[in-house]
Design an enzyme around this catalytic site. Structure first.
Site, PDB file in Angstrom:
ATOM      1  N   LYS A 292      23.363  29.507  41.705  1.00  0.00           N
ATOM      2  CA  LYS A 292      24.682  28.920  41.521  1.00  0.00           C
ATOM      3  C   LYS A 292      24.739  27.602  42.293  1.00  0.00           C
ATOM      4  CE  LYS A 292      29.414  30.637  41.098  1.00  0.00           C
ATOM      5  NZ  LYS A 292      30.366  31.704  41.434  1.00  0.00           N
TER       6      LYS A 292
ATOM      7  N   GLU B 283      39.813  46.081  39.450  1.00  0.00           N
ATOM      8  CA  GLU B 283      41.232  46.196  39.784  1.00  0.00           C
ATOM      9  C   GLU B 283      41.756  47.616  39.611  1.00  0.00           C
ATOM     10  OE1 GLU B 283      40.390  41.967  38.548  1.00  0.00           O
ATOM     11  OE2 GLU B 283      39.964  43.947  37.702  1.00  0.00           O
TER      12      GLU B 283
ATOM     13  N   ARG C  75      45.306  44.065  34.766  1.00  0.00           N
ATOM     14  CA  ARG C  75      44.189  44.946  34.409  1.00  0.00           C
ATOM     15  C   ARG C  75      44.339  46.337  35.009  1.00  0.00           C
ATOM     16  NH1 ARG C  75      39.580  41.442  33.152  1.00  0.00           N
ATOM     17  NH2 ARG C  75      38.133  42.833  34.192  1.00  0.00           N
TER      18      ARG C  75
END
Length: 635
Positions: free
Chosen positions: A280, A365, A393
């Site tokens: 990344k 979540e 969610r």
């Protein structure tokens, strides 16, 4: 310049393979330069440059479907599909979206702003292809962070069972937004460290092919031998047992290796998973060294990596984080829970101060919500710190496990209201509507940072069930902070201004808008009331009855969807009490999704400004012939 020659994927295919590496370098430089001005998701896109080039080189978009999980890592895809000249407008009002956007291009076949949806979408597209008799490829690109989401595991299970032809690219950079956590992360780490897997796997398969097939028993023995050797070598076993052919790990910055892996994948019948290792922030030192900070970045200086931030008051998130530490020092029961957002939710310093009481569950979540319910039942004081858009969610768990049990969970709902450049997938404008109707819950929103701190104290001392405080993605007004925190009486509103005939009932940042409107009207000699409706549930019944009794016209002003939020609650209250003569106008967000831009532009687009409030009140005066303080007789 190779990049200037690329206007569509077919142009890319005209380049010889040896020119793809210099093209990748040009794309990286383009991204670094453009995002230094606009901001955006830099680190994640720098990490997938070669991967995206290889995909478009090997496949034929849009006939072949590329499904990017979340979509914030699709900038390179946008560049290669004819949108390079629009990057100056990235994430700006009416400009290029920071995520995949179906209306932008035929090459954008799936759009999402939340993680872990790509595999389910890929399965749906593969099913549709087969039902229609097609033969196109379906490719899902999912990060190792998104793979911690339960929905991704549900899809893996179904795909492996159905054995549809599709490819999953696991973009493994050891990060989501924050560093990944959990058993899946540890498993992938073990695979990454197994340098000899591919060579050993090939040698075993070659050996087995040399054994003559002279009977069923030997064939079964060979399969058992192959399975046991596969388990002994660890790599890819989980995916293979789920029904996938596992290829990898592959260096995600080696274009020749990626193209070879995709060629191998095309020869596989059934689902195949290509495990790609990427870095990344690849190619820009500041982003490589701190990919968390550079995941989503504001404008910056390219040479130094210095982020250009306007000097001003802290964000509400920062005030929340500091206050939670203060409260946790006084109460050992406080436990902070976050679904992969410790930085975004302001909990990094809390985690440093209380490492045992800071729990990052990954992108999960639903699990976080139910776990909080159990923590509360065991006498702890869990604080579920979550963005409004991500809390959606966990709706079932909030209803079934928290509110139904009346569990004493504290919700810290960040990014409540408009969020700016992230746009429609991230707008925090629905949580009032989808939480207000659930029994047992208390909902609050502060007008400023001082009131937020008192609300946090209110939540801590509240023991009768779930309680939530929501706060926006803006800088705080900068009011003085009280040293002593005191609980606010549940359901009490605050009258900030007295007025004649009209009162604005506002919540959160809209209280400031109401105050601005009142000041404008005051200069015109008009006096209106302003009410800080700091409790969204329960309402201040006494104040609402008094306002109705005085014949006051109400304007309910809120940065939330108009359907089902505070305005609806006020109308329901008056209907329930048989009060029919009170004039109530609603000023909220209309029944449509609001796209990306600055928060100011989004507010202006839907008419949530002081000027719009003034205009409505002046129109009301004209229609009802009111001169504030007395009714004007018709001439």
């Amino acid at each position: 310049m190779l990049l200037s020659q690329i206007h569509e994927p077919d142009d890319l295919k005209q380049l010889p393979i040896e020119q793809l590496t210099p093209l990748a370098a040009e794309i990286r430089q383009f991204l670094i330069e453009k995002l230094s001005v606009t901001g955006g998701h830099l680190a994640s896109n720098l990490g997938v440059v070669e991967l995206t080039i290889a995909l478009h080189y090997c496949y034929n978009s849009p006939r072949d479907k590329f499904i990017f999980d979340v979509g914030h890592q699709a900038y390179v895809h946008k560049i290669l599909t004819g949108r390079m000249d629009r990057f100056d407008t990235l994430r700006k009002h009416n400009g290029l979206c920071g995520f995949v956007k179906r209306c932008e291009s035929e090459h954008d076949v799936w759009e999402a702003g939340h993680s872990s949806t790509s595999l389910s979408a890929a399965m749906g597209m593969a099913l549709a292809r087969d039902l229609k008799g097609g033969d196109n490829k379906v490719v899902a690109i999912i990060g190792d962070g998104a793979l911690t989401g339960g929905m991704a595991f549900e899809a893996l299970n179904h795909i492996g069972h159905e054995q549809k032809d599709l490819m999953v690219i696991l973009n493994d950079n050891e990060m989501s937004i924050a560093p990944n956590v959990g058993a899946m992360h540890n498993y992938l780490t073990k695979i990454r460290s197994d340098k000899n897997y591919l060579r050993a796997k090939d040698e075993v398969e070659q050996l087995l092919k040399k054994i003559p097939a002279i009977g069923g028993k030997l064939a079964k023995t060979v399969e058992r031998l192959k399975d046991s050797l596969k388990y002994a070598m660890v790599s890819g076993v989980l995916f293979e047992e789920l029904g996938f052919t596992y290829l990898g790990p592959v260096d995600g910055h080696d274009l020749a290796g990626l193209i070879e892996a995709f060629t191998q994948a095309n020869n596989v019948n059934g689902p195949v998973l290509v495990h790609v290792l990427t870095t990344k922030g690849k190619g820009y030192t500041p982003a490589e060294e701190d990919s968390h900070k550079w995941h989503g970045i504001t404008p910056y200086k390219i040479e130094s990596g210095q982020v250009l931030k306007a000097v001003g008051n802290p964000m509400y998130t920062e005030v929340f984080g500091r206050t939670l530490i203060e409260l946790a020092e006084q109460d050992e029961r406080i436990v902070a829970v976050t679904p992969a957002m410790p930085g975004g939710s302001g909990l990094v310093k809390f985690g440093e101060r209380f490492p045992d009481r800071m729990i990052d569950v990954g992108i999960a979540e639903q699990h976080a919500a139910t776990m909080c319910a159990a923590l509360a039942m065991e006498g702890m004081k869990p604080v579920f710190a979550v963005y409004s858009t991500f809390m959606q969610r966990a709706y079932d768990q909030i209803v079934h496990d928290i509110c139904r049990h009346n569990a004493n969970v504290m919700f810290a709902i960040d990014r409540a209201g408009f969020v700016g450049a992230d746009g429609e997938t991230h707008q925090g404008v629905y949580d009032i509507a989808f939480m207000r109707h659930i029994p047992n819950i208390v909902l609050m929103m502060p007008k400023d940072e001082n009131e937020l701190r008192h609300m946090m104290k209110t939540a801590l001392e509240y023991n009768d069930g779930p309680i939530a405080y929501r706060y926006p993605r803006v800088n705080v007004p900068g009011v003085p902070l009280d040293e002593e925190l005191k609980p606010i009486p549940i359901g009490s509103w605050e009258k900030l201004r007295e007025g004649d005939q009209v009162a604005i009932v506002a919540t959160g940042p809209m209280v400031q808008v109401a105050e601005e409107a009142a000041e404008i009207l005051k200069r015109e000699g008009v006096s209106i009331g302003v009410v800080n409706a700091r409790f969204l549930k329960p309402l201040d019944n006494s104040m609402l009855l008094n306002l109705a009794g005085a014949g006051t016209k109400l304007i309910v002003l809120e940065e939330a969807c108009q359907a089902g939020s505070l305005g609806s609650a006020v109308l329901e209250f008056y209907a329930e009490h048989g009060i029919t003569g009170t004039d109530v106008s609603l000023m909220g967000i209309p029944d449509r999704f609001i796209e990306h831009g600055s928060i100011k532009e989004q507010l202006r687009e839907v008419g949530l400004t002081a000027e719009a409030v003034v205009e409505q009140i002046q129109q009301y005066r004209a229609e009802h012939q009111f001169s504030f303080g007395k009714k004007v007789k018709p001439s």
